[in-house]
Every structure is written in C-alpha cells, then in structure tokens.
Design an enzyme around this catalytic site. Structure first.
Site, PDB file in Angstrom:
ATOM      1  N   CYS A 116      52.822  33.073  38.784  1.00  0.00           N
ATOM      2  CA  CYS A 116      51.956  32.937  37.611  1.00  0.00           C
ATOM      3  C   CYS A 116      52.641  33.296  36.295  1.00  0.00           C
ATOM      4  O   CYS A 116      52.076  33.098  35.221  1.00  0.00           O
ATOM      5  CB  CYS A 116      50.686  33.769  37.787  1.00  0.00           C
ATOM      6  SG  CYS A 116      49.597  33.082  39.040  1.00  0.00           S
ATOM      7  N   HIS A 256      47.230  35.157  30.678  1.00  0.00           N
ATOM      8  CA  HIS A 256      47.156  34.377  31.921  1.00  0.00           C
ATOM      9  C   HIS A 256      45.728  34.465  32.464  1.00  0.00           C
ATOM     10  O   HIS A 256      45.111  35.539  32.440  1.00  0.00           O
ATOM     11  CB  HIS A 256      48.146  34.946  32.941  1.00  0.00           C
ATOM     12  CG  HIS A 256      48.019  34.338  34.300  1.00  0.00           C
ATOM     13  ND1 HIS A 256      48.040  32.977  34.503  1.00  0.00           N
ATOM     14  CD2 HIS A 256      47.844  34.900  35.531  1.00  0.00           C
ATOM     15  CE1 HIS A 256      47.887  32.739  35.795  1.00  0.00           C
ATOM     16  NE2 HIS A 256      47.765  33.876  36.440  1.00  0.00           N
ATOM     17  N   ASN A 286      42.269  29.602  37.973  1.00  0.00           N
ATOM     18  CA  ASN A 286      43.671  30.005  37.787  1.00  0.00           C
ATOM     19  C   ASN A 286      44.575  28.818  38.128  1.00  0.00           C
ATOM     20  O   ASN A 286      44.708  28.444  39.294  1.00  0.00           O
ATOM     21  CB  ASN A 286      43.966  31.199  38.706  1.00  0.00           C
ATOM     22  CG  ASN A 286      45.379  31.737  38.541  1.00  0.00           C
ATOM     23  OD1 ASN A 286      46.223  31.107  37.907  1.00  0.00           O
ATOM     24  ND2 ASN A 286      45.641  32.885  39.126  1.00  0.00           N
TER      25      ASN A 286
END
Ligand code: UT7
Length: 331
Positions: A116, A256, A286
C-alpha cells in the site's frame, strides 16, 4: 547551484464501472453494511469484472486520461513507473507493457512494489529522477486489480479492497514549487501480518498452495491496524515538525485509504481539521497503490497553486512514510 524542483503537473484516473456495494457483499459472506461502515468507512468499491483484463488495463486507462487532460503526447514521456502489488504477471514488468500500449516509445519503464506504500515510494523515485536533472517527464501510475488476489469467501479481506488506477506526471518546476521532503520507513517484521504467502520464490505455486488458498491476501487486521495507526501518525507529525508546518499551514492531508478510523487518528495527531482531509474510501475501498492518485484526481478542482499537501501511507511489509509536496497548479 540552482536546485531543480519536481512538481506534479497533471493527474488522471480510472475506475471500472461495476460497483460492489455492502448490500451485495451481505449476500456473499456473513457481514453487514453497519459493521463495514462503522469499522472501515467503506460503502462500495469498484471491480474489474472482465477476467481477461489485468492491472495494465486500469493503468493504461488512467495514463490515457492524464495525457488527454495535460494535452501532451505519449512520445514525450521519458520514464513510466507502475506502482502495483498486482502486476499482470510475476515476471515481465507491467509498466513496459503499459508504455508500449500507450505509445510511449521514448520511455523506459519498470514496476515498483511496496504494497500500500507503492505509490508513496513511487513519488519519491519519480521526484528524484526529475531533481537529478536526468529526465523531464516521469509518469507515475498507481494501479491495482485487488479483486484478482481476494478470496470472496473471506469476510476479513474481501470487504476492504477494490480495483482502480490513478496517474500523476512529474516535471521540473522553475518556481521552486513541488516535492519538498520525505520520511519513508520499512520494517520486515510486518510481513507475517499482511501477505500473499505463496507464488514467490519462498513458496512456489503447487497444487497444495492452491488448495490451501495461499495465493490470496491474508491479513491479521487487528495487528496491522495497530501498527498503521501509530506509524502513519508518527511520520506525518515528523514531516510537519521538521518543515515547521503548523496545522494551519497544512492545506490538505492526503492519506492512504485503508480504514476511515486510521485516517481520522492520523488527522487528529496532526491537529488537522476534517475539512482538510481527502477522503474517498466510501466510494472505492482500499485500492492499494491507487488510493493516493485517486484522491488527487477527485480533489483536483479544489487544489490551488502553493497548497501544502502532506501525504501519508502504511502498508504490507511493513512499509510506510510521509511526503510533503507543494501543489503546482490551479485547475
Ligand atoms: O492498506 C494496507 C494496510 N491495511 C490496513 O491498514 C488495515 C488495518 N486493519 C483494519 O482496517 C481493521 O483491522 C479491519 C477493518 C480489517 C478489521 O476491523 P477490526 O475492528 O480490527 O475487527 P477485528 O478483526 O478485530 O474483528 C472484530 C470482530 C471479530 O469477531 P469477534 O472475534 O469479536 O467475535 C471478527 O470475526 O468482527 C468480526 N468480523 C466481521 N464481522 C462482520 C471481521 N470481519 C467482519 C466482517 N463483517 N466483514
């Protein structure tokens, strides 16, 4: 000596049409809209349904969107970095294929994988190539087809992730606006808590690994959550302190999008108010490498030249960090 500054000069994005809502997930696994909403902030995510298409499809669409918006030709690009945790294939860089498909015949291209944090690390790499003076146009794409590595019978992971792609162009800036500072970290103890166990050199694919579902994402959510909350807030605070940025100086937090609660905790530690926090987790979930450029694309019209943006991300590995960048243009 005149230092070259690397600025983001254009943004593009692409998400697939198919919307996987919490209501649909309720019919697939033992979950409910209330749990997903309160624990994660996610209401829906986009899924690339066409099984013949991989991450390159998403990346190409985002790149083409950027080129059209910026009004430049693909031939002008010097380098393409595709930040991704889901390359089309384990070997043969997705970026090379993307470059050829969009007609970036003068570019070299490679993939960058840091789960990520891939896009955040990619920003550091792209900016460095510009700051060195070696290249003039670096295209950074964050793209992931997360649905290709999810077990849709595992409620702990399948409700979280979605597919998507975003792209930014880095170019030299002569007004000293652009990339200012970075603080990037990693810690290998984290790989036990968030991983795809098989398919690599440590545990090559076999009948057994397929039967054991070891090619899907595994996440010990609670453990990752604990590390994400403290580390994302730590690095963002550090970037603010060492650049003497007050809460008022920060125009936008670009975090994020893994969990609304992690985002809120980071903003709170920085003292940044809710209206300065970019959020789109409710729409996309996500998307791993695509969350940061998808945010920039969604908020592009609200950004002004000179705005102070603080990026923060945390992901598998563990990998995490924060970047301070001054926005370079008005839309
Ligand atoms: O982007 C890369 C980095 N990743 C992250 O930052 C993700 C970090 N982790 C998280 O966001 C959260 O840990 C999750 C959203 C994954 C999970 O939320 P949580 O509040 O940590 O839940 P939990 O794993 O502690 O589970 C709490 C309960 C459990 O039941 P019991 O043991 O308390 O009876 C789970 O079995 O919730 C249950 N549960 C669910 N219930 C309904 C787990 N998943 C679900 C679900 N629907 N989808």
């Amino acid at each position: 000596m005149n230092k070259i500054t690397a600025a983001i000069t254009a943004v593009g994005a692409y998400v697939p049409d198919y919307v996987l809502t919490n209501a649909i997930l309720e019919t697939m696994v033992d979950t409910n809209d209330e749990w997903i909403t309160t624990r994660t902030g996610i209401k829906e995510r986009r899924i690339l349904k066409d099984s013949s298409k991989g991450t390159s499809f998403l990346a190409i669409k985002a790149a083409e969107n950027l080129l059209e918006k910026r009004g430049i030709k693909a031939e002008e690009i010097d380098l393409i970095i595709v930040a991704t945790a889901t390359p089309d294939m384990p070997v043969a860089a997705t970026a090379a294929y993307v470059a050829s498909e969009i007609g970036a015949v003068n570019a070299f291209a490679f993939d960058l994988q840091a789960a990520c944090s891939s896009f955040l690390y990619g920003m550091s790499s792209a900016a460095s190539y510009i700051q060195s003076g070696r290249y003039k146009k670096v295209l950074l794409i964050g793209a992931d087809k997360m649905s290709s590595i999810l077990d849709y019978t595992d409620r702990a992971t399948c409700i979280i992730f979605g597919d998507g792609a975003g792209a930014v162009l880095f170019e030299p800036n002569d007004e000293h606006i652009g990339f200012v500072d970075e603080y990037l970290r990693s810690d290998g103890i984290g790989r036990e808590f968030l991983k795809i166990e098989a398919g690599g050199s440590l545990l090559p694919p076999s009948l057994e690994t397929v039967q054991n579902k070891q090619h899907y994402v595994f996440q010990d959510g609670r453990n990752v959550f604990k590390h994400a909350v403290s580390n994302m807030a730590d690095v963002a605070e550090k970037i603010m302190t060492r650049n003497q940025l007050t809460q008022e100086d920060v125009s936008w937090l670009v975090p994020h999008q893994a969990n609304r609660r992690i985002i809120d905790a980071t903003a709170q530690r920085m003292g940044v108010s809710e209206n300065k926090v970019m959020i789109n987790i409710h729409k996309y979930g996500n998307t791993t490498s695509a969350t940061l450029p998808l945010l920039l694309n969604d908020y592009e019209k609200q950004l002004n030249k000179g705005d102070n943006l603080v990026f923060a991300a945390f992901g598998g590995g563990f990998t995490w960090g924060s970047i301070y960048l001054k926005w370079a243009y008005n839309s």
